[in-house]
Scaffold this active site. Structure first.
Site, PDB file in Angstrom:
ATOM      1  N   CYS A  98     -49.472 -46.610 -25.693  1.00  0.00           N
ATOM      2  CA  CYS A  98     -49.315 -45.231 -25.227  1.00  0.00           C
ATOM      3  C   CYS A  98     -49.534 -45.082 -23.721  1.00  0.00           C
ATOM      4  O   CYS A  98     -48.715 -44.480 -23.016  1.00  0.00           O
ATOM      5  CB  CYS A  98     -50.206 -44.272 -26.015  1.00  0.00           C
ATOM      6  SG  CYS A  98     -51.987 -44.497 -25.773  1.00  0.00           S
ATOM      7  N   HIS A 143     -55.456 -41.251 -26.852  1.00  0.00           N
ATOM      8  CA  HIS A 143     -53.989 -41.300 -26.891  1.00  0.00           C
ATOM      9  C   HIS A 143     -53.395 -40.398 -25.808  1.00  0.00           C
ATOM     10  O   HIS A 143     -53.945 -39.337 -25.500  1.00  0.00           O
ATOM     11  CB  HIS A 143     -53.497 -40.833 -28.261  1.00  0.00           C
ATOM     12  CG  HIS A 143     -52.019 -40.968 -28.464  1.00  0.00           C
ATOM     13  ND1 HIS A 143     -51.378 -42.186 -28.502  1.00  0.00           N
ATOM     14  CD2 HIS A 143     -51.049 -40.036 -28.637  1.00  0.00           C
ATOM     15  CE1 HIS A 143     -50.077 -41.992 -28.702  1.00  0.00           C
ATOM     16  NE2 HIS A 143     -49.863 -40.687 -28.778  1.00  0.00           N
ATOM     17  N   GLU A 155     -43.857 -40.710 -27.335  1.00  0.00           N
ATOM     18  CA  GLU A 155     -45.111 -41.442 -27.424  1.00  0.00           C
ATOM     19  C   GLU A 155     -44.875 -42.858 -27.931  1.00  0.00           C
ATOM     20  O   GLU A 155     -43.936 -43.112 -28.677  1.00  0.00           O
ATOM     21  CB  GLU A 155     -46.085 -40.729 -28.366  1.00  0.00           C
ATOM     22  CG  GLU A 155     -45.615 -40.674 -29.802  1.00  0.00           C
ATOM     23  CD  GLU A 155     -46.597 -39.982 -30.737  1.00  0.00           C
ATOM     24  OE1 GLU A 155     -47.716 -39.628 -30.319  1.00  0.00           O
ATOM     25  OE2 GLU A 155     -46.238 -39.810 -31.916  1.00  0.00           O
TER      26      GLU A 155
END
Length: 177
Positions: A98, A143, A155
């Site tokens: 990520c 994240h 993502e």
């Protein structure tokens, strides 16, 4: 023939039919409400929208209007990575995690970001909910993702999902542009 004349003619025809029909005394013979006169209102010409970029990966994908400028470059780069594999601690060109995806996208516009989600969030300018713009970084605990508009993000999700377009699932937005 004007609309009210057509309505009047239809009413008279209906009334005549109910008078001559068997059991007409049971029929409702109240007059119909007056018809609204037809008015020709000029409709505005349809607007031609800029082409939309598909952000879906498969059937039923959604579309999001592409951004311009630096934000457009960040979003376009991230969208171009959709379908690539997720591998922890990588930042391209064939695999991403990520923070690697976010840092690689921002590197395209000359912004160097760390390869760690909490540190990326610490460097950005917090954006209130409702003011998010394409290119903003959406941070949740552990994240980060890139907001592309329309309630969606790009993502690098996890090893089973890879890089994908997904709905926003909460978080805080940070702006770097």
């Amino acid at each position: 023939m004007a609309a009210y004349e057509r309505a009047d003619k239809a009413y008279r025809t209906l009334r005549l039919q109910t008078r001559t029909a068997p059991g007409a005394h049971d029929a409702d013979t109240r007059p119909a409400p007056p018809a609204q006169p037809s008015v020709n209102v000029a409709k505005p010409a349809p607007k031609t929208a800029a082409p939309k970029k598909s952000t879906g990966s498969g059937s039923g994908g959604s579309t999001v209007k592409p951004s311009s400028g630096a934000a457009g470059t960040v979003v376009s780069f991230a969208l171009a990575q959709v379908g690539k594999r997720y591998v922890y601690a990588t930042s391209g060109p064939n695999t991403y995690d990520c923070s690697g995806l976010v840092s690689a996208a921002y590197a395209r516009v000359g912004i160097k970001l760390p390869h760690q989600s909490e540190q990326i969030a610490a460097r950005g300018r917090r954006v209130p909910s409702g003011q998010w713009m394409p290119g903003d970084v959406i941070h949740t605990s552990g994240h980060v993702a890139i907001y592309i508009g329309g309630g969606k993000v790009v993502e690098a999700a996890n090893p089973s999902a890879g890089v994908r377009v997904a709905p926003v699932r909460g978080g805080t937005a940070y702006r770097f542009l």
